[in-house]
Design an enzyme around this catalytic site. Structure first.
Site, PDB file in Angstrom:
ATOM      1  N   ARG A  92     -13.864  -6.741 -10.583  1.00  0.00           N
ATOM      2  CA  ARG A  92     -14.016  -6.080  -9.273  1.00  0.00           C
ATOM      3  C   ARG A  92     -14.780  -4.763  -9.394  1.00  0.00           C
ATOM      4  O   ARG A  92     -14.663  -4.059 -10.398  1.00  0.00           O
ATOM      5  CB  ARG A  92     -12.631  -5.879  -8.638  1.00  0.00           C
ATOM      6  CG  ARG A  92     -11.975  -7.220  -8.365  1.00  0.00           C
ATOM      7  CD  ARG A  92     -10.613  -7.079  -7.759  1.00  0.00           C
ATOM      8  NE  ARG A  92     -10.661  -6.494  -6.434  1.00  0.00           N
ATOM      9  CZ  ARG A  92      -9.575  -6.200  -5.728  1.00  0.00           C
ATOM     10  NH1 ARG A  92      -8.369  -6.428  -6.240  1.00  0.00           N
ATOM     11  NH2 ARG A  92      -9.690  -5.678  -4.534  1.00  0.00           N
ATOM     12  N   LYS A 131     -12.457  -9.061  -3.289  1.00  0.00           N
ATOM     13  CA  LYS A 131     -10.995  -8.906  -3.389  1.00  0.00           C
ATOM     14  C   LYS A 131     -10.516  -9.595  -4.670  1.00  0.00           C
ATOM     15  O   LYS A 131     -11.306  -9.842  -5.568  1.00  0.00           O
ATOM     16  CB  LYS A 131     -10.330  -9.485  -2.144  1.00  0.00           C
ATOM     17  CG  LYS A 131     -10.642  -8.689  -0.878  1.00  0.00           C
ATOM     18  CD  LYS A 131     -10.020  -7.306  -0.919  1.00  0.00           C
ATOM     19  CE  LYS A 131     -10.344  -6.506   0.330  1.00  0.00           C
ATOM     20  NZ  LYS A 131      -9.945  -5.102   0.199  1.00  0.00           N
ATOM     21  N   ARG A 183       1.548   4.372  -3.049  1.00  0.00           N
ATOM     22  CA  ARG A 183       1.350   5.792  -2.752  1.00  0.00           C
ATOM     23  C   ARG A 183       2.635   6.580  -2.932  1.00  0.00           C
ATOM     24  O   ARG A 183       2.631   7.710  -3.426  1.00  0.00           O
ATOM     25  CB  ARG A 183       0.803   5.940  -1.333  1.00  0.00           C
ATOM     26  CG  ARG A 183      -0.660   5.481  -1.268  1.00  0.00           C
ATOM     27  CD  ARG A 183      -1.071   5.082   0.110  1.00  0.00           C
ATOM     28  NE  ARG A 183      -2.499   4.800   0.228  1.00  0.00           N
ATOM     29  CZ  ARG A 183      -3.081   3.639  -0.085  1.00  0.00           C
ATOM     30  NH1 ARG A 183      -2.343   2.641  -0.550  1.00  0.00           N
ATOM     31  NH2 ARG A 183      -4.383   3.480   0.061  1.00  0.00           N
ATOM     32  N   SER A 194       0.837  -1.209   0.000  1.00  0.00           N
ATOM     33  CA  SER A 194       0.000   0.000   0.000  1.00  0.00           C
ATOM     34  C   SER A 194       0.868   1.254   0.000  1.00  0.00           C
ATOM     35  O   SER A 194       0.604   2.213  -0.732  1.00  0.00           O
ATOM     36  CB  SER A 194      -0.880   0.031   1.256  1.00  0.00           C
ATOM     37  OG  SER A 194      -1.846  -0.971   1.190  1.00  0.00           O
ATOM     38  N   ASP A 209      -6.669  -7.799   4.840  1.00  0.00           N
ATOM     39  CA  ASP A 209      -5.828  -8.585   3.927  1.00  0.00           C
ATOM     40  C   ASP A 209      -5.224  -9.811   4.613  1.00  0.00           C
ATOM     41  O   ASP A 209      -4.653 -10.682   3.954  1.00  0.00           O
ATOM     42  CB  ASP A 209      -4.695  -7.717   3.371  1.00  0.00           C
ATOM     43  CG  ASP A 209      -5.235  -6.635   2.443  1.00  0.00           C
ATOM     44  OD1 ASP A 209      -6.346  -6.797   1.905  1.00  0.00           O
ATOM     45  OD2 ASP A 209      -4.544  -5.606   2.277  1.00  0.00           O
ATOM     46  N   GLY A 251      -5.960  -3.795  -7.626  1.00  0.00           N
ATOM     47  CA  GLY A 251      -7.121  -2.959  -7.331  1.00  0.00           C
ATOM     48  C   GLY A 251      -6.703  -1.582  -6.857  1.00  0.00           C
ATOM     49  O   GLY A 251      -7.346  -0.570  -7.185  1.00  0.00           O
ATOM     50  N   ARG A 283      -2.753 -14.035  -2.018  1.00  0.00           N
ATOM     51  CA  ARG A 283      -2.834 -14.326  -0.579  1.00  0.00           C
ATOM     52  C   ARG A 283      -3.453 -15.699  -0.300  1.00  0.00           C
ATOM     53  O   ARG A 283      -3.166 -16.320   0.723  1.00  0.00           O
ATOM     54  CB  ARG A 283      -3.593 -13.231   0.152  1.00  0.00           C
ATOM     55  CG  ARG A 283      -2.895 -11.879   0.039  1.00  0.00           C
ATOM     56  CD  ARG A 283      -3.313 -10.941   1.145  1.00  0.00           C
ATOM     57  NE  ARG A 283      -3.241  -9.549   0.738  1.00  0.00           N
ATOM     58  CZ  ARG A 283      -2.133  -8.829   0.689  1.00  0.00           C
ATOM     59  NH1 ARG A 283      -0.977  -9.353   1.004  1.00  0.00           N
ATOM     60  NH2 ARG A 283      -2.173  -7.575   0.299  1.00  0.00           N
TER      61      ARG A 283
HETATM   62  C1  S3P Z   1      -5.526  -1.140   0.063  1.00  0.00           C
HETATM   63  C2  S3P Z   1      -6.729  -1.080   0.693  1.00  0.00           C
HETATM   64  C3  S3P Z   1      -7.534  -2.263   1.004  1.00  0.00           C
HETATM   65  C4  S3P Z   1      -6.671  -3.522   0.921  1.00  0.00           C
HETATM   66  C5  S3P Z   1      -5.807  -3.579  -0.306  1.00  0.00           C
HETATM   67  C6  S3P Z   1      -4.873  -2.386  -0.321  1.00  0.00           C
HETATM   68  C7  S3P Z   1      -4.829   0.113  -0.213  1.00  0.00           C
HETATM   69  O1  S3P Z   1      -8.556  -2.397   0.058  1.00  0.00           O
HETATM   70  O2  S3P Z   1      -7.486  -4.667   0.966  1.00  0.00           O
HETATM   71  O3  S3P Z   1      -5.031  -4.752  -0.330  1.00  0.00           O
HETATM   72  O4  S3P Z   1      -3.620   0.074  -0.501  1.00  0.00           O
HETATM   73  O5  S3P Z   1      -5.470   1.164  -0.138  1.00  0.00           O
HETATM   74  P1  S3P Z   1      -9.959  -1.611   0.213  1.00  0.00           P
HETATM   75  O6  S3P Z   1      -9.686  -0.182   0.156  1.00  0.00           O
HETATM   76  O7  S3P Z   1     -10.777  -2.089  -0.944  1.00  0.00           O
HETATM   77  O8  S3P Z   1     -10.493  -2.039   1.537  1.00  0.00           O
END
Ligand code: S3P
Length: 669
Positions: free
Chosen positions: A111, A337, A13, A9, A310, A83, A383
């Site tokens: 998704r 997911k 960013r 994550s 996660d 995602g 995962r």
């Molecule tokens: C993430 C947010 C989560 C997480 C994903 C990474 C992120 O998803 O499950 O693996 O980096 O913002 P959601 O925002 O759909 O909950």
């Protein structure tokens, strides 16, 4: 000390925001997984020079383009399996007003994207869905944004971050509310880059970008290890022996729910060298030390779900190996997911032998220590693959993962690291001499006639997923061998051993236990239980060299542990080093009662008294006989089963095994 790859994550960013900043950023520890490569690839297509992500997490320099420097891409932007890439870019590109088409792999194209495109459409962005309704591919047609005000139904960091990025890119205010705080990496990083971001309340949780920034400062950032990746090793080590240290793990409080849950399950995890950064944009981190402890079931749900969303696949695996039941609720987000993780977990856990109930919003998992075996489908989900990789690495289990390559999405090198952790030598100090993983013990059950040894042994083995080793079957096979060669009974003592040795006695593993081999071929239970054999077996068992012959197949069968052996001298002669020894007894009238019932007789005071007298005589003979006299093996636990019913009797032995097996064993594996 194990090092794990950088946080996924935070890596996304760091890449996106440094590309938006003005000036050069220095990023270290980025995750080189496929998901982050997708983000880096898209930034390149938008005109930003992003170097290849180093496999060792080494530093890179990203020259930011500023808020107006991106160029429209010449082709469809491929988000791969990610995602986060898709949703964050839907927000950012809407803010920047750049026309583009975003797509991804088959999993990502299923998704839901409207959780992001709906509030952006509300604020003025224009999208065209070119695939299934609400899904990628999605074409962005530009459009001026107004202030973004949104209350999200789900606690989603992707939704929140997408809207914040849209506000930063489009120069508009953002005010978003989520039911429970989701991960706050975007808020922290924006602050670090000089942007004012306010966070108010916790349930609901409101995030406000009151004054959109004119520019972002470049970043100097070291990404900590991903706690979502560390979780796989934490569970493996908690269920094993010895200890494991995982260096530099990100410990942002919005991400540490799995640590709380594992501790609640009895896990022993401590944080060393915590790095609480003073800098408001910093990410806390520390080294995690985990010691093998075994785990027990728990309930996971409510407000803690976003902080461990996660980690549910690996927590479900922990639950499958924990004592008791684990219930996971309020996790319906798992259904959207990389795959429907609730379904994937239920199907795969069941496929390897775990009892599990699938709920709309979670799972109920019955923990056990049966050996788990089978082949699982990852459904393309990294995962799921890793969770079952860990389950398969636990002692006694054999699990094949159909597509191991998928781990590259978030944890390159996972399989090597898993192997390395399994090989970890025992740590010195108080844990010295303990091995990882923990071997399954040898359990012996001895006791007088009619104490219920063999039925108990069979049930204990079934409960623990061990194999039942029935030494009596070997004596029966020896008797059968002598009957088959027609050796006169008066010559059994002298010539019997050599005849039996010539035929060759052996044992072969089956799914439930062992089958007896004579001359390499399996012997049927019918032949072993025949009246002739029953009549002669005690005579054979009284011949010392035949007892000697039987030791070898018994000990070979037990060499890998995980067996329950019953007999008359299992704990004393055959397995003097067994980790768990039990001596079963019961009062004479009780044994008499059981014997009568076993033989299908009628219970009466007279019959019980008569049978008790016979058993007393038999005990006296057994205690005084020259060969294998009846005695309590040294170190055995006396279990008087007089007041217990059958399941209570089995439970006492199972508890004893768990008590010893749960505690570190001082034998080598
Ligand atoms: C993430 C947010 C989560 C997480 C994903 C990474 C992120 O998803 O499950 O693996 O980096 O913002 P959601 O925002 O759909 O909950």
């Amino acid at each position: 000390m194990i090092r794990i790859p950088g946080d996924k994550s935070i890596s996304h960013r760091a890449l996106l925001l440094s590309a938006l900043s003005e000036g050069p950023s220095r990023l270290e520890g980025l995750l080189p997984g496929e998901d982050c490569r997708s983000t880096a690839g898209i930034l390149r297509a938008l005109g930003c020079e992003v170097p290849e992500l180093p496999v060792d997490g080494g530093p890179i320099r990203v020259q930011g383009l500023g808020l107006r420097g991106f160029r429209p891409p010449g082709h469809t932007l491929d988000c791969g399996n990610s995602g986060t890439t898709a949703r964050l870019l839907l927000g950012l590109l809407s803010g920047l007003g750049l026309p583009a088409v975003l797509s991804g792999d088959a999993s990502l194209r299923r998704r839901p994207m409207r959780r992001v495109t709906d509030p952006l459409t509300e604020a003025g962005a224009r999208f065209r869905e070119e695939g299934d309704p609400g899904c990628l591919p999605i074409r962005l047609d530009g459009g001026e944004l107004d202030a973004i005000r949104h209350t999200s139904r789900v606690a989603s960091a992707q939704v929140k971050s997408a809207l914040l990025l849209a506000g930063v890119g489009g120069g508009v205010e953002v005010d978003v509310t989520e039911p429970i705080p989701s991960r706050d990496h975007s808020e922290r990083m924006l602050r670090r880059m000089g942007v004012q971001v306010q966070q108010v309340g916790s349930a609901p949780h409101r995030v406000v970008l009151p004054t959109p920034p004119g520019r972002l400062d470049p970043l100097e950032f070291h990404v900590p290890g991903d706690i979502s990746s560390a979780a796989f090793l934490l569970v493996l080590a908690s269920l094993g022996r010895g200890s494991l240290e995982v260096a530099n793990v990100g410990l942002n409080p919005t991400r540490t729910g799995a640590l709380d849950v594992l501790r609640r399950m009895g896990g022993r995890i401590s944080v060393e060298n915590p790095r609480e950064l003073d800098d408001p944009g910093g990410e806390p981190a520390g080294d995690l030390v985990v010691r093998g402890s075994g785990l027990r079931g728990t309930r996971i749900g409510g407000d803690e779900i976003p902080s461990l969303i996660d980690e549910i696949p690996i927590l479900a695996v922990a639950a499958a190996r924990a004592e008791g039941i684990t219930e996971i609720r309020d996790a319906e987000e798992l259904r959207v997911k990389e795959t429907d993780r609730i379904r994937a977990l239920a199907v795969n856990l069941r496929a390897v032998g775990v009892e599990v109930e699938e709920l709309e919003d979670g799972l109920v998992i019955q923990g056990s220590d049966h050996p788990l075996q089978g082949r699982i489908h990852t459904y393309g989900d990294h995962r799921i693959a890793m969770a079952f990789g860990v389950l398969g690495a636990l002692p006694g289990n054999r699990i094949e993962v159909d597509d191991p390559r998928v781990v590259e999405v978030s944890y390159p090198g996972f399989w090597d690291q898993l192997r390395e952790v399994r090989k970890q030598p025992a740590s010195p100090g108080p844990g010295a001499g303990h091995h990882f993983p923990r071997p399954r013990p040898v359990v012996t059950l001895d006791g007088p006639a009619a104490s219920g040894k063999s039925s108990t042994a069979r049930a204990v083995a079934r409960t623990l997923g061990f194999r039942h080793l029935d030494s009596g079957a070997l004596y029966r096979a020896a008797a059968l061998a002598l009957l088959e060669v027609d050796l006169p009974v008066d010559q059994w003592m002298d010539r019997g051993p050599e005849e039996v040795a010539r035929r060759g006695l052996g044992l072969r593993e089956t799914d439930e236990g062992f089958e007896v081999l004579l001359g390499g071929s399996p012997v049927s239970t019918g032949a072993l239980r025949s009246a002739q054999v029953t009549e002669r077996v005690s005579q054979v068992a009284a011949i010392p060299p035949i007892r000697e012959l039987i030791l070898e197949p018994l000990r070979t069968a037990a060499s890998r542990g995980g067996i329950v052996a019953d007999g008359r001298d299992m704990g004393s002669v055959v397995f003097p080093d067994a980790e768990v020894k039990v001596f079963l007894t019961a009062s004479l009238p009780e044994r008499a009662r059981r014997r009568i019932l076993q033989e299908g007789g009628e219970l009466s005071a007279f019959r019980i008294e008569e049978e008790a007298r016979r058993l007393a005589e038999r005990d006296a003979q057994d205690r005084n006989r020259a060969v294998a006299p009846l005695r309590r093996p040294e170190g055995a636990l006396d279990v008087d089963t007089t007041g217990l019913d059958f399941s209570g009797q089995v439970q006492v032995v199972v508890d004893r095994v768990r008590e010893v097996w749960g505690a570190p064993l001082s034998v080598s594996s």
